[in-house]
Design a protein around this motif. Structure first.
Motif, PDB file in Angstrom:
ATOM      1  N   VAL A 207       0.640  -1.418   0.242  1.00 16.82           N
ATOM      2  CA  VAL A 207       0.047  -0.585   0.029  1.00 16.82           C
ATOM      3  C   VAL A 207       0.431   1.113  -0.027  1.00 16.82           C
ATOM      4  CG1 VAL A 207      -1.746   1.507   1.171  1.00 16.82           C
ATOM      5  CG2 VAL A 207      -2.042  -0.884   1.259  1.00 16.82           C
ATOM      6  N   ALA A 208       2.063   1.738   0.542  1.00 23.66           N
ATOM      7  CA  ALA A 208       3.431   2.342   0.378  1.00 23.66           C
ATOM      8  C   ALA A 208       3.341   2.601  -0.366  1.00 23.66           C
ATOM      9  CB  ALA A 208       3.950   2.162   2.263  1.00 23.66           C
ATOM     10  N   LEU A 209       3.823   1.930  -1.301  1.00 24.50           N
ATOM     11  CA  LEU A 209       4.650   1.252  -2.480  1.00 24.50           C
ATOM     12  C   LEU A 209       3.399   2.241  -3.394  1.00 24.50           C
ATOM     13  CD1 LEU A 209       6.412  -1.471  -3.056  1.00 24.50           C
ATOM     14  CD2 LEU A 209       7.122   1.495  -2.715  1.00 24.50           C
ATOM     15  N   ILE A 210       2.528   1.738  -3.506  1.00 25.21           N
ATOM     16  CA  ILE A 210       1.384   1.962  -4.624  1.00 25.21           C
ATOM     17  C   ILE A 210       1.359   3.761  -4.083  1.00 25.21           C
ATOM     18  CG2 ILE A 210      -1.302   1.501  -4.727  1.00 25.21           C
ATOM     19  CD1 ILE A 210      -1.007  -0.789  -4.480  1.00 25.21           C
ATOM     20  N   VAL A 211       0.396   3.503  -2.651  1.00 27.08           N
ATOM     21  CA  VAL A 211       0.622   5.246  -2.229  1.00 27.08           C
ATOM     22  C   VAL A 211       1.594   6.642  -3.265  1.00 27.08           C
ATOM     23  CG1 VAL A 211       0.099   7.299  -0.238  1.00 27.08           C
ATOM     24  CG2 VAL A 211      -1.457   4.954  -0.681  1.00 27.08           C
ATOM     25  N   LYS A 212       2.926   6.127  -3.232  1.00 26.55           N
ATOM     26  CA  LYS A 212       3.652   6.610  -2.604  1.00 26.55           C
ATOM     27  C   LYS A 212       3.932   6.929  -4.402  1.00 26.55           C
ATOM     28  CE  LYS A 212       4.879   9.131  -0.598  1.00 26.55           C
ATOM     29  NZ  LYS A 212       4.433  10.762  -0.473  1.00 26.55           N
ATOM     30  N   MET A 213       3.812   6.072  -5.384  1.00 23.53           N
ATOM     31  CA  MET A 213       4.143   5.911  -6.447  1.00 23.53           C
ATOM     32  C   MET A 213       4.171   6.945  -7.678  1.00 23.53           C
ATOM     33  SD  MET A 213       3.274   2.568  -9.314  1.00 23.53           S
ATOM     34  CE  MET A 213       1.581   3.722 -10.006  1.00 23.53           C
ATOM     35  N   ASP A 214       3.314   7.504  -7.115  1.00 20.71           N
ATOM     36  CA  ASP A 214       2.571   9.218  -8.337  1.00 20.71           C
ATOM     37  C   ASP A 214       3.630   9.910  -7.767  1.00 20.71           C
ATOM     38  OD1 ASP A 214       0.831   9.290  -5.516  1.00 20.71           O
ATOM     39  OD2 ASP A 214      -0.192  10.248  -6.702  1.00 20.71           O
ATOM     40  N   ASP A 215       3.464  10.021  -6.451  1.00 16.44           N
ATOM     41  CA  ASP A 215       5.037  11.340  -5.751  1.00 16.44           C
ATOM     42  C   ASP A 215       5.940  10.411  -6.545  1.00 16.44           C
ATOM     43  OD1 ASP A 215       2.754  12.626  -4.215  1.00 16.44           O
ATOM     44  OD2 ASP A 215       3.312  11.577  -2.253  1.00 16.44           O
ATOM     45  N   VAL A 216       6.787   9.488  -6.618  1.00 11.82           N
ATOM     46  CA  VAL A 216       7.588   8.952  -7.396  1.00 11.82           C
ATOM     47  C   VAL A 216       7.690  10.151  -8.851  1.00 11.82           C
ATOM     48  CG1 VAL A 216       9.822   7.927  -7.835  1.00 11.82           C
ATOM     49  CG2 VAL A 216       8.942   7.784  -5.308  1.00 11.82           C
ATOM     50  N   GLY A 217       7.183   9.334  -9.460  1.00  7.39           N
ATOM     51  CA  GLY A 217       6.293   9.576 -10.741  1.00  7.39           C
ATOM     52  C   GLY A 217       6.510  11.135 -11.155  1.00  7.39           C
ATOM     53  N   LEU A 218       6.427  12.135 -10.262  1.00  5.42           N
ATOM     54  CA  LEU A 218       5.836  13.152 -10.216  1.00  5.42           C
ATOM     55  C   LEU A 218       7.217  13.822 -10.539  1.00  5.42           C
ATOM     56  CD1 LEU A 218       3.954  15.864 -11.210  1.00  5.42           C
ATOM     57  CD2 LEU A 218       3.488  16.023  -8.578  1.00  5.42           C
ATOM     58  N   HIS A 219       7.751  13.217  -9.083  1.00  5.64           N
ATOM     59  CA  HIS A 219       9.011  14.125  -9.147  1.00  5.64           C
ATOM     60  C   HIS A 219       9.933  13.920 -10.301  1.00  5.64           C
ATOM     61  CE1 HIS A 219      13.112  15.006  -6.302  1.00  5.64           C
ATOM     62  NE2 HIS A 219      13.202  13.622  -6.985  1.00  5.64           N
TER      63      HIS A 219
END
Length: 342
Positions: free
Chosen positions: A190-202
């Motif tokens: 869940v943590a990986l999924i939730v932060k995936m878009d933040d990593v992608g945006l960065h």
């Protein structure tokens, strides 16, 4: 003296090997038990990210951490003791309880399909998120933990059923391992999924190469699709796992109480699986498993649809009927006959 020392060391080595073997056995049993709960695990993983939608990115991981701790507390302090006591002193209730959980899984899967068809796709996670817009983080966390309690109970009961023949202490150790393993797995993903878009945006904004920026944009674009796919897989897994639990449970009850009619669904699916296995050569094992899965899912969908009809469709129609009656009664009050009465 030296001989006694060597003998003592030899005994210690034997005990160490036995302890290591026990640990291996517990780990292997925990792994098998966890696999049986796949449908609920996928559903748990699909539901949780929705609780943090729209919140500040800085608060997503802390809230997930709180939910994970609450989930582990649910499993270890409440569900585990109750499950162990039940398996120790009332083991005959385990199959009906497991079937009750299977029925709930079927209902959950069928309800999600009904929500998509009827256009009332809300669900507990969505409702909790809506509440979170006007409440604080503790309300969101509490709603998530309450939902997790139901899913965790299903996971632990399914796992317990897989190790019901083990000694009491072994059952306890295996379920403790399962509790930690499932919690870490679910909320890590869940943590990986939730932060995936933040990593992608960065990456999209600060990537040093065109390839890195393209990867970032791909991650951002993939997030909604991933959640949709995960939700669909979760629905299918709930119907399959719930239906399979009911199939096996009916067969167990048929053999235990002599009610042969209860074994028919299991026998039909089992015979179909054996026929496909024998008729398809090298792919028989895989196609046989798929046949069993489809048969289980069909039963799960039928049972789930019945429960959905009882809880949602029939009451809604009854409400419409009453509403229509009121609508017809209202004009009557304004009719000439009513005026004459007054």
């Amino acid at each position: 003296m030296a001989g006694g020392l060597f003998a003592l060391l030899d005994d210690i080595a034997v005990l160490a090997k036995a302890a290591a073997a026990s640990v291996d056995d517990v780990a292997a049993a925990a792994g098998r038990a966890s696999v049986k709960a796949t449908g609920v695990i996928v559903d748990d993983t699909a539901v949780t990210p929705r609780y943090v939608e729209g919140l500040s990115p800085a608060r997503e991981l802390p809230i997930i951490k709180k939910i994970a701790i609450g989930s582990l507390r649910n499993k270890l302090l409440f569900i585990l003791p109750a499950a162990l006591l039940l398996s120790q002193f009332l083991p005959q209730a385990l199959t009906p309880l497991l079937m009750l959980g299977g029925t709930y899984l079927c209902f959950e899967g069928a309800e999600k399909i009904w929500e998509k068809i009827s256009g009332h796709e809300e669900g507990e996670a969505g409702e909790a998120h809506e509440a979170g817009k006007v409440a604080d983080e503790s309300a969101i966390t509490g709603a998530a933990i309450r939902t997790d309690f139901i899913l965790s109970a299903e996971i632990m009961v399914i796992s317990l059923n897989e190790v019901a023949d083990e000694p009491f202490l072994s059952r306890a150790a295996i379920l403790i391992v399962v509790a930690f393993l499932i919690t870490i797995l679910v909320y890590g993903v869940v943590a990986l999924i939730v932060k995936m878009d933040d990593v992608g945006l960065h990456l999209a904004e600060n990537g040093r190469t065109d390839g890195g920026k393209a990867l970032g944009r791909g991650l951002v674009a993939a997030m909604p699709k991933l959640l949709t796919t995960l939700s669909t897989v979760g629905i299918a897994a709930m119907l399959w796992v719930g239906g399979h639990i009911l199939l096996v449970g009916l067969d167990d009850l048929a053999h235990e109480y002599g009610w042969s009619i209860l074994a028919h669904p299991y026998e039909w699916v089992h015979h179909a699986e054996e026929w496909v296995h024998g008729a398809t050569g090298a792919l028989g094992g895989v196609l046989g498993w798929i046949t069993n899965t489809i048969g289980s899912a069909i039963l799960g969908l039928i049972v789930g649809a019945i429960v959905v009809a009882i809880l949602h469709v029939i009451p809604r129609k009854g409400g419409h009927s009453e509403g229509n009656a009121d609508e017809h009664a209202a004009p009557a009050a304004d009719s000439p006959a009513a005026d004459e009465t007054h």
